[in-house]
Enzyme design. Sequence first.
Site, PDB file in Angstrom:
ATOM      1  N   ARG A  94     -15.843 -20.083 -11.423  1.00 13.33           N
ATOM      2  CA  ARG A  94     -14.443 -20.321 -11.075  1.00 13.33           C
ATOM      3  C   ARG A  94     -14.394 -21.132  -9.789  1.00 13.33           C
ATOM      4  O   ARG A  94     -14.979 -20.743  -8.767  1.00 13.33           O
ATOM      5  CB  ARG A  94     -13.701 -18.990 -10.889  1.00 13.33           C
ATOM      6  N   ALA A 106     -10.098 -15.210 -21.730  1.00 12.11           N
ATOM      7  CA  ALA A 106      -8.711 -15.441 -21.316  1.00 12.11           C
ATOM      8  C   ALA A 106      -8.359 -16.904 -21.505  1.00 12.11           C
ATOM      9  O   ALA A 106      -9.238 -17.764 -21.634  1.00 12.11           O
ATOM     10  CB  ALA A 106      -8.517 -15.031 -19.862  1.00 12.11           C
ATOM     11  N   GLU A 123      -8.212 -17.347 -28.216  1.00 15.15           N
ATOM     12  CA  GLU A 123      -9.165 -17.379 -27.113  1.00 15.15           C
ATOM     13  C   GLU A 123     -10.396 -16.525 -27.413  1.00 15.15           C
ATOM     14  O   GLU A 123     -11.520 -16.882 -27.034  1.00 15.15           O
ATOM     15  CB  GLU A 123      -8.492 -16.902 -25.828  1.00 15.15           C
ATOM     16  N   GLU A 127     -13.817 -18.637 -27.214  1.00  9.61           N
ATOM     17  CA  GLU A 127     -14.703 -18.372 -26.080  1.00  9.61           C
ATOM     18  C   GLU A 127     -15.963 -17.614 -26.472  1.00  9.61           C
ATOM     19  O   GLU A 127     -17.061 -17.944 -26.002  1.00  9.61           O
ATOM     20  CB  GLU A 127     -13.965 -17.605 -24.983  1.00  9.61           C
ATOM     21  N   GLU A 172     -16.662 -23.332 -19.606  1.00  8.27           N
ATOM     22  CA  GLU A 172     -16.968 -22.547 -20.802  1.00  8.27           C
ATOM     23  C   GLU A 172     -18.289 -22.973 -21.428  1.00  8.27           C
ATOM     24  O   GLU A 172     -19.013 -22.141 -21.985  1.00  8.27           O
ATOM     25  CB  GLU A 172     -15.822 -22.656 -21.814  1.00  8.27           C
TER      26      GLU A 172
END
Length: 210
Positions: A94, A106, A123, A127, A172
């Site tokens: 992040r 998320a 998602e 993901e 990701e």
Amino acid sequence: MPSIATRLGWETARSLVVEPGSAGWRRPELTSASGFEIVGDTAVHTGFVIDVVQAQMRDPEGGMHSRDVVRHPGAVSVLPLHDDDTVTLVRQYRVAPDGDLLEIPAGKADVEGEAAVELARRELAEEVGLEAESCERLAGFFLSPGYSNEWHETFLATGLSKVPSAADGAEERHMDVLRLGLDEAIEGIATGRIVDAKTIIALLAAARRG
């Protein structure tokens, strides 16, 4: 003297639940029992995900104040709980805290008219490559109400099966997917291994359900 709930506007928040844009979202329509009011705003920044405005706020005595506010389209997260009481998490970089966080899957609301639960299912598949027989809402909350209007809804996914994943974005593509025991994940909140707010809320809400 009015009750704390009345003074904080909680009774109004519970009674006025609206559908904002995307069907199935349960963002509360809040009011200020004490008399604060936004009377206008000025655009500061328009970005890919967020907008920043300088809001003009009137206080109960009529005084005017400026506050920086982040406008956000909203987001969801989903806790995948397997039949063996393990949960699937991701370790993802992040940029704001400049480091990896252990999180549940998320994503932001970026498809017009998409229901929150459908976004959560999408998602989950994109993901971590999982599909759920059941996807139940756990909670809805403002993530950072001191400066942002971002509304977040989190879900519990069960009856899981594998489907193809589709990473979106550099973060990701380079994240790790792992499984922890539910008890181990909850213990990670106390030890500081898990410090992401939505993940903490989802884990505790799921544990409370038993």
